[in-house]
Design an enzyme around this catalytic site. Sequence first.
Site, mmCIF file in Angstrom:
data_model
loop_
_atom_site.group_PDB
_atom_site.id
_atom_site.type_symbol
_atom_site.label_atom_id
_atom_site.label_comp_id
_atom_site.label_asym_id
_atom_site.label_seq_id
_atom_site.Cartn_x
_atom_site.Cartn_y
_atom_site.Cartn_z
ATOM 1 N N VAL A 126 86.477 7.993 -26.360
ATOM 2 C CA VAL A 126 87.085 7.565 -25.093
ATOM 3 C C VAL A 126 88.255 6.612 -25.387
ATOM 4 O O VAL A 126 89.173 6.459 -24.599
ATOM 5 C CB VAL A 126 86.039 6.867 -24.188
ATOM 6 N N HIS A 183 96.768 13.199 -21.226
ATOM 7 C CA HIS A 183 96.884 12.365 -20.023
ATOM 8 C C HIS A 183 98.349 12.258 -19.583
ATOM 9 O O HIS A 183 99.247 12.425 -20.394
ATOM 10 C CB HIS A 183 96.454 10.932 -20.377
HETATM 11 N N1 APR Z 1 83.155 -2.925 -32.196
HETATM 12 C C1 APR Z 1 82.476 -2.815 -31.019
HETATM 13 N N2 APR Z 1 83.031 -3.073 -29.833
HETATM 14 C C2 APR Z 1 84.310 -3.467 -29.808
HETATM 15 C C3 APR Z 1 85.088 -3.586 -30.981
HETATM 16 C C4 APR Z 1 84.448 -3.301 -32.223
HETATM 17 N N3 APR Z 1 85.091 -3.393 -33.388
HETATM 18 N N4 APR Z 1 86.318 -4.002 -30.633
HETATM 19 C C5 APR Z 1 86.348 -4.121 -29.299
HETATM 20 N N5 APR Z 1 85.129 -3.792 -28.787
HETATM 21 C C6 APR Z 1 84.683 -3.814 -27.407
HETATM 22 C C7 APR Z 1 85.192 -5.022 -26.617
HETATM 23 O O1 APR Z 1 84.452 -6.192 -26.928
HETATM 24 C C8 APR Z 1 85.004 -4.538 -25.190
HETATM 25 O O2 APR Z 1 83.762 -4.962 -24.645
HETATM 26 O O3 APR Z 1 85.180 -2.708 -26.697
HETATM 27 C C9 APR Z 1 85.036 -3.015 -25.296
HETATM 28 C C10 APR Z 1 86.186 -2.386 -24.534
HETATM 29 O O4 APR Z 1 85.929 -2.584 -23.190
HETATM 30 P P1 APR Z 1 87.057 -2.940 -22.102
HETATM 31 O O5 APR Z 1 88.056 -3.861 -22.721
HETATM 32 O O6 APR Z 1 86.385 -3.295 -20.836
HETATM 33 O O7 APR Z 1 87.825 -1.548 -21.967
HETATM 34 P P2 APR Z 1 87.438 -0.325 -21.037
HETATM 35 O O8 APR Z 1 88.140 -0.418 -19.743
HETATM 36 O O9 APR Z 1 85.966 -0.135 -21.061
HETATM 37 O O10 APR Z 1 88.123 0.856 -21.844
HETATM 38 C C11 APR Z 1 87.501 1.391 -22.998
HETATM 39 O O11 APR Z 1 88.887 3.304 -22.927
HETATM 40 O O12 APR Z 1 90.832 3.859 -21.900
HETATM 41 C C12 APR Z 1 90.247 3.462 -23.091
HETATM 42 O O13 APR Z 1 91.873 2.350 -24.398
HETATM 43 C C13 APR Z 1 90.800 2.136 -23.519
HETATM 44 O O14 APR Z 1 89.807 1.748 -25.632
HETATM 45 C C14 APR Z 1 89.686 1.499 -24.244
HETATM 46 C C15 APR Z 1 88.459 2.255 -23.755
#
Ligand code: APR
Length: 321
Positions: A126, A183
């Site tokens: 995703v 997209h």
């Molecule tokens: N390991 C685990 N989790 C991680 C890591 C990592 N190395 N790095 C970042 N995260 C977590 C963050 O802590 C955060 O909780 O990934 C999560 C991403 O969540 P959001 O910032 O809320 O993003 P979201 O709207 O859920 O989107 C998720 O979808 O559209 C894509 O590019 C967007 O990568 C993003 C993904």
Amino acid sequence: MSRRNKITIVGAGNVGATAAHWAAQKHLGDIVLVDIAQGVPQGKALDLAEASPVMGFDLKIVGTNGYDETADSDVVVITAGVPRKKDPVTGKFTSRDELVEINRKIVGGVTREIASRSPNAVLICVSNPLDAMCHVMHAESGFPKERVIGMAGVLDTARYKYFLSEALNVSVDDIHGMVLGGHGDTMVPLPSHTSVAGIPLTELLPQDKIDAIIQRTRGGGGEIVGLLGYSGYYAPAAATVAMVESIVRDRKRVLPCAALLGGEYGYKDLFIGVPCVLGKGGVEKIIEMKLGDKEKGMLEVSANAVRELVALLPYGKGQAT
Ligand code: APR
């Protein structure tokens, strides 16, 4: 005793946590939520588990900062990553190339942790930029191409169908159609293959209205960001869970997903959004449909956008290994 399906979701942010919610509500399997943020996956998993007596799901839902509890997952959804941000000092946004580099490291690291513990899992990507991150997951996991799938088309298609149902004032259930490619600008809508309970869309809606809906679908992500200030998550999570469901229940639904092509549609070694049959084995079949010249041209634009991103990755000449 039969074993329940096990679903791991990495990234317990907006999309990840909402996907856990939908998956639990649909009783798809036990859920492990993983995130680097201390307390967040644990807190969201506990909160969701506490909803289970009210909602009636008998599932094990856990949150963790490590990977041991993810072992032997059937499906792993990776949403971990960072969005584009504005630098508070320079005022500049993260460039596309910088985002690829940052998320490549995150998604690559997560994929290695997952692949070593769940060697038979189907991986759903995703994280953005989606097609590039699919290549990272494929290269870093060493999994066969059938078991690495990207989520984009189901979301774009959902937006497209919703806007059509609204314009026609008919049930969303009776709108059939698909959006291929990537997209936004690289999306390939297929109005000539869209129907309302079998009746061609073009008989029901004038071309200018169809064009306006296609434009709105292309900008669907941006429309939500414009309202909220951050990305949407209900529809992205629902789209992801539709893919998870088709896999764990072996439903063999035909869904538009980013899949690694091996000659289909004239492309090789590129992840492109195409109609896929999803079952226990992941992408069990890529359906090749006849496209018109205009649609072929749009798919080529999509393919070129993916090639440009893949060229930024360290896996050889723009090819997945
Ligand atoms: N390991 C685990 N989790 C991680 C890591 C990592 N190395 N790095 C970042 N995260 C977590 C963050 O802590 C955060 O909780 O990934 C999560 C991403 O969540 P959001 O910032 O809320 O993003 P979201 O709207 O859920 O989107 C998720 O979808 O559209 C894509 O590019 C967007 O990568 C993003 C993904």
